[in-house]
Scaffold this motif. Structure first.
Motif, short mmCIF file in Angstrom:
data_model
loop_
_atom_site.label_atom_id
_atom_site.label_comp_id
_atom_site.label_asym_id
_atom_site.label_seq_id
_atom_site.Cartn_x
_atom_site.Cartn_y
_atom_site.Cartn_z
N GLU A 1 -8.39 -0.89 3.58
CA GLU A 1 -8.24 0.31 2.94
C GLU A 1 -8.78 0.06 1.53
O GLU A 1 -8.53 -0.88 0.83
CB GLU A 1 -6.62 0.82 2.99
N THR B 1 -10.01 4.37 5.08
CA THR B 1 -9.23 3.34 5.84
C THR B 1 -9.84 3.20 7.23
O THR B 1 -10.35 4.03 7.84
CB THR B 1 -7.88 4.04 6.17
N ASN C 1 -8.09 0.02 -5.56
CA ASN C 1 -7.15 -0.69 -5.11
C ASN C 1 -7.66 -1.36 -3.57
O ASN C 1 -8.19 -0.34 -2.85
CB ASN C 1 -5.88 0.30 -4.56
N GLY D 1 -3.80 -8.17 -0.65
CA GLY D 1 -4.33 -6.82 -1.46
C GLY D 1 -4.75 -7.07 -2.88
O GLY D 1 -4.35 -8.32 -3.42
N THR E 1 0.95 -1.20 0.04
CA THR E 1 -0.11 0.17 -0.16
C THR E 1 0.70 1.25 -0.08
O THR E 1 1.46 1.28 0.75
CB THR E 1 -1.05 -0.06 1.23
N ALA F 1 -7.10 -3.34 0.10
CA ALA F 1 -6.02 -4.00 1.06
C ALA F 1 -6.76 -4.34 2.28
O ALA F 1 -7.43 -3.67 2.90
CB ALA F 1 -4.97 -3.04 1.23
N LYS G 1 2.89 2.01 3.71
CA LYS G 1 2.32 1.61 4.78
C LYS G 1 2.80 0.11 5.16
O LYS G 1 3.24 -0.51 4.26
CB LYS G 1 0.78 1.61 4.77
N THR H 1 0.94 5.46 -0.90
CA THR H 1 0.22 6.70 -1.52
C THR H 1 1.37 7.69 -2.05
O THR H 1 2.24 8.01 -1.31
CB THR H 1 -0.33 7.35 -0.46
N LYS I 1 -4.98 -4.73 -6.77
CA LYS I 1 -4.81 -3.67 -7.52
C LYS I 1 -5.44 -3.78 -8.64
O LYS I 1 -4.95 -4.81 -9.59
CB LYS I 1 -3.52 -3.05 -7.62
N GLU J 1 -0.62 -8.57 4.98
CA GLU J 1 -1.61 -7.70 4.18
C GLU J 1 -1.91 -8.72 2.94
O GLU J 1 -0.99 -9.35 2.52
CB GLU J 1 -0.94 -6.70 3.90
#
Length: 767
Positions: free
Chosen positions: A612, A630, A574, A561, A60, A576, A146, A62, A563, A559
């Motif tokens: 998220e 989140t 996205n 996830g 993850t 997660a 993250k 940003t 995408k 995690e």
């Protein structure tokens, strides 16, 4: 499987921020667009010397562009947090950082420990939280990663990392200047940069920054609008490319920051107080006024003066099938702080009643710090192999930190009929710490099939801290500085070594969908808390035994996830799921119990779990919308209570609209964001709550078709919503004004979030 070798310019921009297969390089390209087929801007990052889109990376991340930061007039990392869902970044009264990602981070106050969300400035590891608030300007982009990123990012990245990448020199003479005027609170700013090519393969960029900003809280006692900020910054960046295979980048930055006053004020948390008492201490409501005097502080207000110097040299040499990178850095800072810790205008009640004269007393802390660090990283990375890629390296870090904090307690009316015997008097915490760290790491990406990639890495770290910790009483000997806070002299040592690592699997489910799973194990070294209450007079003991020793915290992050690129490349989505478990979490809180105020530093076990979602959709060539949310449930494992500065929900939704005005040979651009932060608490045991906060930001601007000029109106927190940003009890029981102590449910101190700002920005670029 097609690999892409980094070109020379991308390599020159390499800053060394890599972890769990992520390197913080963010080159942006725009796909061709047609009116009937709008597509999103493609963001690319590099992983182990490979170019990947952000959508391919199994973590993850940003990415916030410098252009977006400029559009919103963001001047520091604290304001930048509004752009990152799941991130809370608040200031404690003494500039301690309350920085959390997904509800986890290093609590404010104790400065002898590093942050567990590490900061990198142009590849240089920043070792102290004090430098997180250094001048913030001329930024190319910021990337927030993250989760646990211990293998390649290394020291103290157990909960994530922030990379700030400054603008690099171009090979053509060019420059820019931006002027800003703030109308709501008053103030102005100027930023600029100049690219100077000195030779065919050598160029320099000089950038500067100045801001003079009034605050959003009026101190009725002094007549100032606080906090009043005055920041200056200078950065010189040199780029030398003597050959196609060698790049040398050198960066020097100087930052000076002066802050007068703070936004802290008394807040009545529900107790009944008479009109006479409220008249003495203020209205006790969270608003834009306060009444506070610190007669011993400069300007009768809290005062912070910080200067930071950083030096950084990055050398990159391409050698056929691999690249050798060296990052050498040095940094230092000096601070002088005066902090009014009673947040009010306490006075001698007996003298007032008998004579009508008001004699003010202040409980304040005076702190001076000097710090310097040296670090060296050597890194060897393969370039675009067909079977696997690797990266290995060594990291050395050395720092020297001196801190002298003097605490002056002046509480004239407590205990009743025994004035000056308990909460009067002063003492000093003199803390000197030398840290040596060495670590080795190796990481590899294995391409098992065209669709499946397995990444794994290990990092071994050994860290040693030598500490001289002395506590001395002031001239007036009282119970406060002889019994409650006994004096001592100690030579201490803390040594720890640990093996951390990351593992991830990424599967290309389809051309436009990637799924991944990752695991990270990270550590943040323990040591001795310079602000701990040490009732035993022996700081070598563990905190639970009355000492200052705090264990190393260990973090495990899981995690899952996905995408996705949807709607004919016009939308990114996205998702997660995460779970983070921390053993021996280093927690610091400030509390009042039985009439006694103290800092509590302890180890405890905590966890955070949640999800998220973020998405961006280019609806037409002119209109883009985005949104992110989140959810993080961050709690103590023993009793399930919420952690401090850990809202469960954060998110935003916004738009970007750009339209060509053909008749005027210019473009119009507008953007708007609604941001939400859930309610939270500021101290342990779910005390000192803060209400939820929803703010509205808006920009409207015009810019020329050739990008030579721009005029932008920026309005933040348009509706002027308010909630406490950080809160806690005064350092001395403010109820002493009344001749009685104040407990957790009495009048406390809180600071507001930044109130509405309206700024006009004018920018000019020349080539």
């Amino acid at each position: 499987m097609k690999k892409m070798k980094l070109n020379k310019m991308t390599t020159a921009l390499m800053t060394g921020l890599v972890g769990c297969g992520v390197t913080s390089i963010n080159a942006q390209t725009t796909s061709s667009q047609t009116p009937t087929s709008p597509t999103l801007e493609v963001i690319e990052i590099t992983s182990q010397k490979r170019v990947q889109t952000l959508q391919e990376v199994p973590a993850t991340v940003t990415a916030v562009s410098g252009e977006l930061l400029d559009d919103y007039g963001i001047d520091d990392l604290f304001e930048m947090a509004d752009l990152v869902p799941g991130m809370v970044f608040s200031r404690a009264p003494d500039d301690g950082l309350a920085l959390t990602l997904r509800g986890l981070g290093t609590p404010a106050r104790t400065q002898s420990f590093d942050q567990s969300v590490a900061l990198f400035q142009d590849g240089m590891f920043v070792g102290k939280g004090r430098m997180y608030s250094a001048a913030f300007f001329d930024v190319e982009r910021i990337e927030v990663i993250k989760g646990t990123q211990s293998t390649l990012l290394g020291k103290n990245t157990s909960l994530g990392a922030i990379s700030v990448i400054s603008k690099k020199p171009s090979d053509e003479f060019a420059g820019n200047i931006k002027l800003g005027r703030e109308f709501e609170n008053g103030g102005w700013s100027v930023d600029g940069g100049l690219d100077i090519p000195l030779a065919e393969n050598f160029s320099v960029r000089v950038a500067g920054h100045y801001i003079d900003q009034n605050g959003w809280v009026e101190n009725l006692a002094t007549g100032r609008d606080v906090p009043e900020d005055n920041d200056t910054g200078l950065r010189i960046t040199a780029l030398y490319e003597p050959s196609d295979s060698l790049t040398i980048t050198a960066v020097y930055q100087r930052s000076d920051s002066e802050r007068i006053g703070n936004g802290y004020q008394f807040v009545d948390n529900g107790n009944y107080f008479s009109d006479e008492v409220l008249a003495i201490i203020g209205e006790a409501q969270l608003d834009d006024t306060k009444t506070a005097v610190c007669s011993q502080c400069p300007n009768q207000e809290s005062y912070h003066d910080t200067s930071v110097d950083t030096y950084n040299v990055t050398v990159e040499k391409s050698l056929e099938d691999f690249t050798l990178t060296s990052i050498t850095s040095y940094a230092n800072y000096d601070i002088e702080f005066y902090d009014d810790f009673d947040f009010g205008n306490a006075f001698d009640e007996f003298a007032y009643v008998t004579t009508g004269q008001v004699d003010y007393y202040s409980t304040y802390f005076k702190r001076g710090e000097s710090y310097n660090q040296f670090s060296q990283e050597l890194r060897l990375a393969s370039e675009g192999r067909d079977d696997f890629d690797y990266m290995m390296g060594l990291f050395y870090f050395k720092s020297d930190w001196d801190s002298l904090e003097e605490q002056f307690y002046n509480t004239p009316n407590f205990p009743p009929d025994n004035a000056g015997q308990l909460f009067n008097g002063s003492f000093g915490n003199d803390f000197k710490q030398k840290t040596d760290t060495i670590s080795a790491f190796i990481q590899s990406d294995m391409y098992l099939t065209d669709k499946l990639t397995l990444s794994g890495g290990l990092r071994y770290t050994d860290e040693n801290k030598d500490v001289q910790f002395d506590r001395t009483p002031g001239e007036l000997s009282t119970l406060w500085n002889t019994v409650v806070n006994p004096p001592f002299e100690s030579e201490l040592n803390f040594q720890d070594s640990f093996l951390n690592g990351n593992l991830s699997a990424k599967y290309d489910w389809s051309k436009n969908t990637v799924v991944y799973a990752s695991y990270g194990l990270g550590s943040k070294t323990g040591g001795f808390a310079e602000s701990a209450e040490i009732s035993s007079a022996d700081p070598s003991l563990n905190v639970e035994d009355g000492g200052a020793r705090v264990a190393t915290e260990e973090t495990s992050t899981y995690e899952l996830g996905s995408k996705m690129v949807l709607l004919n490349n016009s939308m990114n989505l996205n998702l997660a799921l995460f779970y983070t478990d921390i053993e021996d979490f280093q927690e610091t809180s400030f509390f009042v119990t039985d009439g006694s105020a103290a800092f509590l530093t302890q180890n405890t076990d905590v966890e955070s779990k949640g999800f998220e979602i973020d998405s961006k959709w280019q609806i037409t060539d002119d209109v883009q919308i985005s949104g992110a949310v989140t959810f993080a449930d961050s709690t103590h494992k023993d009793d399930g209570s919420d952690l401090a500065q850990a809202p469960k929900w954060t998110g935003n939704i916004g738009y970007l609209y750009t339209r060509e005005l053909e008749a005027w040979d210019m473009h119009m651009r507008s953007s708007g964001f609604v941001r939400y932060r859930d309610s939270m608490v500021s101290q342990i045991n779910e005390t000192y709550p803060s209400d939820s906060l929803t703010t509205l930001d808006f920009t409207l601007g015009l810019f020329s078709n050739d990008d030579t000029w721009e005029v932008m109106l920026v309005a933040q927190n348009v509706t002027n919503e308010r909630a406490s940003d950080f809160s806690g009890p005064p350092a001395a029981p403010i109820g002493a004004i009344l001749g009685a102590p104040t407990g957790d449910q009495g009048i406390t101190s809180e600071t507001l979030n930044i109130q509405r700002t309206v700024k006009l920005q004018v920018s000019y670029h020349f080539y």
